[in-house]
Write an enzyme that holds these catalytic residues in place. Structure first.
Site: not given
Lengths: 45, 647
Positions: B89-90, B93, B148, B99
């Protein structure tokens, strides 16, 4: 079943924390929980 | 994020800082392997490139979005961030992903419950308009790992995000693996054509059987069937769920003559890494004397027709079950995989050898397979806080370990799967170092999707830190299980010692465990691996082009000069001077490199100064116009008076 003499170790403290929870508990106040904006982006946003 | 300037090169330089936890370093490398298997994004140790990602142990898990061209771009993997999906996930980014629920079109798909958001956190639910953020033509993805969870920033217990399709309310926020759409966007963003370490996958659903061929020099053929006499009744990809599809390859040993062989060969493959993992599902309804062997046919200039090299005979006694098998390979030449079925005995019983869901990738194979049969039944009927144990597995590292699984969760965790890894020792075990030094144990619940690149397997890893103390005790947690464990009697009556377990009571929710193909044919498959990670306890080497560290080469005059931001102190005409770090479009300057300049700043400065010059000129012009006007007005008024005098 016999239990181990020593207690099991819960690597995450036994809690299913998402990224946002981890960062909030670490006292971080990042955009959307985990995004670091540089000064230009901060200005824009 | 829109803008080519935010892109990284397809191979991203990284530097793992010393403060990272060892387990985190190991999981970061696993995350890199997932990127290489499922996309064209690759990672390599920083070797002096102007811009690179510095992974450090910050207070949490965070990253910038996109390549910021700042040289050392930090990405934090702090405590509790050492889960593979969190790391992926990071890095998404860093690769330029926002997101999912901040898409411009999110209000078509989710409803934000503003009154349930913690005070002052509402800005975290902003959307980016379509000049800042692009969805790359991919529909909204509730299953994205960038979404989220429904409880994000909640001020109570009610969800802050409600999906407009209720079925997805518990899907959002998954942190298992990349979703198909995550990968589709990544491929579009970086113009990927294929996964760097992916070689081939086949579920035999298409008649061309993925370009596989019948080998030559044999006496029988493999045939593509939907069911076979003597079994199986269905393939493994679809397991009879879809009529008209569900095929596998079958060698009918019942009708073959003794000694007959049947060769099934893959298409030509071109390895890059020099090691591969072949994984396939195998159904053996033949006689015990019938065998399945794996070969590789390697091609080089000297052998243009290829050389057959035996790899191994598949140990898989006849049973009414699609068995999962892994074969590690070490091929460095152009090659084919060869499956050789052999009719060993004279029996003519109906049946044969069947293959399905073959996957080949340049990755290491999982070490062990623990199949839990009737998994749904086990989940529903095992009492809370009651574990089941995998068999003890002895790793290539020499240590034996096993997994404990709480199918109904540990005390206080109903509705969860809890999973722990334990070291095991048998009576009189010798020749090992205790406490166990730096072995990483990974417990993966396999998503049995036919295609390896689409699997969202759920995994957690723990690492044996030899210095770790047990809670409330000064005993070493990873010490010899004969010292810190308990004696257990195995199913065969033999005894062994099981050490304490390390893991998590929230390995996976039952809801997610019942989703996708985690349970297939009623069974769940756990893939267990132990790897040595002791090499991660030393610092990652700095690039050789980095200026030599200020140490013995430091001139005396430099000892009291502190150069900042990576600057290096040198002797310049007998005086100490700082040489500052520069990048493509940025640089440090000042007598101790304390200031930072960039092309952006320079442009801004140039713009500002030209605007100010323009401004001054405008002022001067305005003033002179006013003066000239005044002067003419005065002159004209004085002429007027003269006229009157004569009249």
């Amino acid at each position: 079943l016999p239990t181990a003499k020593l207690l099991d170790h819960d690597v995450d403290g036994g809690r299913d924390r998402d990224i946002i929870d981890i960062n909030e508990e670490a006292g971080l106040n990042l955009v959307e929980g985990d995004i670091v904006l540089d000064e230009r982006q901060t200005r824009n946003s | 994020i829109i803008g080519d300037e935010y892109r990284w090169p397809k191979t991203i330089p990284y530097y793992m800082e010393d403060d990272l936890e060892i387990n985190a370093k190991g999981v970061i490398l696993k995350a890199f392997e997932q990127y290489r298997l499922k996309s064209c994004i690759d990672f390599k140790p920083w070797s002096g490139e102007a811009n690179y990602i510095s992974i450090f142990k910050g207070g949490g898990c965070f990253s910038s979005v996109g390549n910021r061209h700042v040289g050392k771009q930090s990405l934090s993997i702090g405590t509790n961030c050492d889960r593979i999906a969190t790391i992926e996930h990071e890095f998404l980014h860093a690769l330029g992903f926002w997101h999912e629920q901040s898409r411009a079109d999110r209000d078509d798909y989710v409803r934000i419950m503003w009154d349930r958001i913690s005070e002052g956190k509402e800005h975290n639910f902003n959307t980016y308009n379509d000049t800042t953020s692009s969805s790359l033509g991919v529909p909204y993805d509730y299953g994205s790992m960038m979404h989220y969870s429904k409880n994000a920033f909640q001020n109570g217990t009610e969800p802050t995000i409600v999906t407009k399709i209720p079925a997805f309310s518990d899907v959002i926020g998954q942190r298992m693996e990349f979703s198909d759409s995550d990968l589709l966007k990544l491929h579009r963003l970086y113009n990927c054509t294929q996964g760097s370490t992916f070689l081939d996958s086949c579920d035999f659903e298409r008649e061309n059987i993925c370009g596989m061929i019948q080998g030559h020099g044999d006496q029988a053929d493999w045939v593509r069937l939907a069911r076979a006499t003597g079994g199986p009744d269905t393939d493994y990809s679809n397991m009879g769920k879809c009529t008209g599809s569900g095929y596998f390859m079958h060698f009918n040993t019942g009708t073959a003559k003794t000694g007959d062989t049947a060769l099934l060969e893959s298409r030509l493959l071109y390895p890059k890494r020099g090691y591969q993992c072949l994984q396939f599902f195998y159904y053996n309804s033949a006689e015990p004397s019938d065998t399945l062997k794996i070969y590789v046919r390697e091609y080089d200039k000297a052998h243009p027709n290829g050389t057959l090299r035996f790899i191994k005979t598949i140990e898989g006694s006849p049973q009414n079950l699609w068995q999962l098998h892994h074969v590690s390979l070490d091929v460095k030449l152009k090659f084919r995989i060869v499956f050789e079925g052999t009719k060993g005995g004279s029996g003519a019983s109906a049946g044969g050898l069947s293959l399905d869901d073959i996957n080949l990738s340049e990755t290491t194979c999982p070490e062990f397979i623990w199949r839990v049969k009737n998994f749904s039944h086990v989940m529903e009927n095992t009492p809370l806080n009651t574990p089941i144990f995998s068999p003890p597995f002895t790793s290539k590292e020499g240590y034996t370990f096993q997994m404990s699984l709480y199918p109904s969760g540990k005390e206080g965790y109903p509705g969860e799967l809890s999973a722990y890894a334990h070291l095991v020792a048998r009576e009189g075990d010798t020749g090992k170092t205790w406490p166990c030094p730096w072995k990483q144990m990974t417990m993966m619940l396999m998503d049995q999707h036919p295609h390896i690149q689409k699997r969202m397997s759920n995994q957690r890893s723990v690492t044996t830190d030899p210095n770790m103390k047990a809670t409330g005790s000064d005993q070493l947690f990873w010490d010899d299980p004969q010292k810190v464990g308990v004696e257990v009697t195995d199913t065969d009556g033999s005894k062994y010692y099981r050490g304490p377990g390390a893991g998590t009571p929230v390995y996976l929710t039952h809801l997610r465990a019942k989703s996708r193909d985690f349970i297939k044919g009623g069974d769940a498959i756990f893939l267990l691996t132990m790897e040595d990670v002791s090499h991660l306890t030393v610092s990652q080497p700095l690039p050789s082009t980095t200026p030599p560290p200020v140490s013995s080469t430091t001139p005396d005059v430099c000892l009291n000069v502190k150069c900042q931001n990576g600057g290096v102190c040198v002797l310049d005409t007998d005086k100490a001077a700082c040489r500052c770090v520069v990048g493509d479009d940025w640089w440090y300057y000042g007598d101790s490199c304390q200031y930072k300049g960039s092309v952006m700043d320079k442009n801004t400065l140039a713009l500002a100064s030209s605007l100010s010059v323009l401004g001054v000129m405008l002022v001067v012009t305005a003033v002179s116009v006013i003066c000239v006007k005044k002067k003419y007005k005065k002159r004209s008024s004085s002429d007027l008076v003269m006229g009157n005098v004569y009249a």
